[in-house]
Design an enzyme around this catalytic site. Sequence first.
Site, short mmCIF file in Angstrom:
data_model
loop_
_atom_site.label_atom_id
_atom_site.label_comp_id
_atom_site.label_asym_id
_atom_site.label_seq_id
_atom_site.Cartn_x
_atom_site.Cartn_y
_atom_site.Cartn_z
N TYR A 1 1.23 -0.23 -8.46
CA TYR A 1 0.63 -1.47 -8.94
C TYR A 1 0.54 -1.55 -10.47
O TYR A 1 -0.07 -2.46 -11.01
CB TYR A 1 -0.75 -1.68 -8.32
CG TYR A 1 -0.69 -2.02 -6.83
CD1 TYR A 1 0.51 -1.98 -6.13
CD2 TYR A 1 -1.82 -2.39 -6.14
CE1 TYR A 1 0.56 -2.28 -4.78
CE2 TYR A 1 -1.78 -2.70 -4.79
CZ TYR A 1 -0.58 -2.64 -4.12
OH TYR A 1 -0.53 -2.94 -2.77
N ASP B 1 -4.39 0.28 -0.14
CA ASP B 1 -4.37 -1.16 0.13
C ASP B 1 -3.98 -1.41 1.59
O ASP B 1 -4.66 -2.13 2.34
CB ASP B 1 -3.35 -1.80 -0.84
CG ASP B 1 -3.42 -3.31 -0.85
OD1 ASP B 1 -4.25 -3.87 -0.12
OD2 ASP B 1 -2.63 -3.93 -1.58
N ASP C 1 -6.58 -2.44 4.91
CA ASP C 1 -6.38 -3.68 5.67
C ASP C 1 -6.19 -3.37 7.16
O ASP C 1 -6.71 -4.06 8.03
CB ASP C 1 -5.15 -4.45 5.16
CG ASP C 1 -5.47 -5.27 3.92
OD1 ASP C 1 -6.53 -5.00 3.31
OD2 ASP C 1 -4.67 -6.15 3.55
N ASP D 1 1.80 8.04 7.10
CA ASP D 1 2.22 7.43 8.37
C ASP D 1 1.38 7.98 9.52
O ASP D 1 0.99 7.25 10.44
CB ASP D 1 3.73 7.64 8.60
CG ASP D 1 4.19 9.05 8.29
OD1 ASP D 1 3.58 9.70 7.42
OD2 ASP D 1 5.14 9.53 8.92
N LYS E 1 2.09 11.23 0.76
CA LYS E 1 3.42 11.39 1.38
C LYS E 1 4.18 12.42 0.55
O LYS E 1 5.29 12.17 0.05
CB LYS E 1 4.12 10.01 1.40
CG LYS E 1 5.40 9.97 2.20
CD LYS E 1 5.20 9.95 3.70
CE LYS E 1 6.53 9.92 4.43
NZ LYS E 1 6.41 10.03 5.89
#
Length: 349
Positions: free
Chosen positions: A142, A247, A251, A223, A189
């Site tokens: 971001y 983020d 959600d 994941d 990750k």
Amino acid sequence: RYADVSGLAVGHLGGSQEMKRLCVIPGDGIGHEVVPSAVRVLERLMPSLQVTEAEAGWECFQRHGCSVPDTTLKLMREYGAGLFGAVSSPAHRVEGYRSAILTLRQDLKLSVSLRPVRSWPGLSTRMDVNLLILRENSEGLYVGHEHMASADMAIAERHISRQASEHVAQRAAEVARLRDSQRITLVHKANVLPLTCGLFRDSCRNVLAAEGLAGLVDERLVDVAALQLIERPQDFDLLVTTNLFGDILSDLACYWSGGLGLAPSLNWGRGIAIAEPVHGSAPDIAGSGKANPLAAILSAALLLRYHWHAGLLADQLERAVELLLTELSVAELGDQTTDIIERELLKRL
Ligand code: GGG
């Protein structure tokens, strides 16, 4: 009820408790409805709260050619506490426009986002979820460094710094102590991104070990974390992760607490914080009075608990929300209009 961006008039009602100041930034769309509602609730809890309104967002850009005016940044720095509503950014690139909320997070160094997810009566399909995601809030993908390397190749940079990673881990240690957490899960990750995610993970591990919390720390690939947040969300307590992963996972996880419309957050820096409902500006219902103010109200509870260290007031507010949702069904709340929810909540405070 409170001042415009000039900051001259304020909603200072006096009272015995230490006076707190709040900069409110409704932003766009339903921000103009949910933020005033949350402010009225906060004022019930803190009668001496001094509130001043400031501008930011797309509407502000259209008026002034700037999505976050200097007056807003100045007021935020002075007050140290803010309540932001929502922004609508255009889907296409507009010369000179920069997302208001990203600007506030970056310019004010609000480098951690707190995103709690908990079960709520009447809204959640299971009652055993109570987790908190700490999302690094200032860097990662971001940072917005994108360019076209050629006509057929777009490149986005991902920035991960030791400093920002250590900061989110330090905040995780504070939160872990406050919540008496039994588990801190680092989500990354690093198998595919060993440099960026590896630096994040190792920096967090070092800080948490130095804080004496190494025994609580475990790790998940992002994941796997996503799958387990669906399969057994009750097993998570604190999750600490990078900007984009946080983020997405927050959600996803807020499904357990009634969805995005109910999800609160706190943009948290050192000595400065902005509470912010996760939902957007919902232009389709803006002005109809149908917006649910609970995410903004629960965001205010985060400000109380983590920034103002007013845990008892935060408990009182969250208990009132719980009571409201226990006693009134979504059907009884009608269209969930802003006014009805606010009125019913105030009765239970
Ligand atoms: N309260 C969060 C919010 O307004 N979300 C919408 C959002 O972030 N949109 C992208 C942007 O305008 O920067």
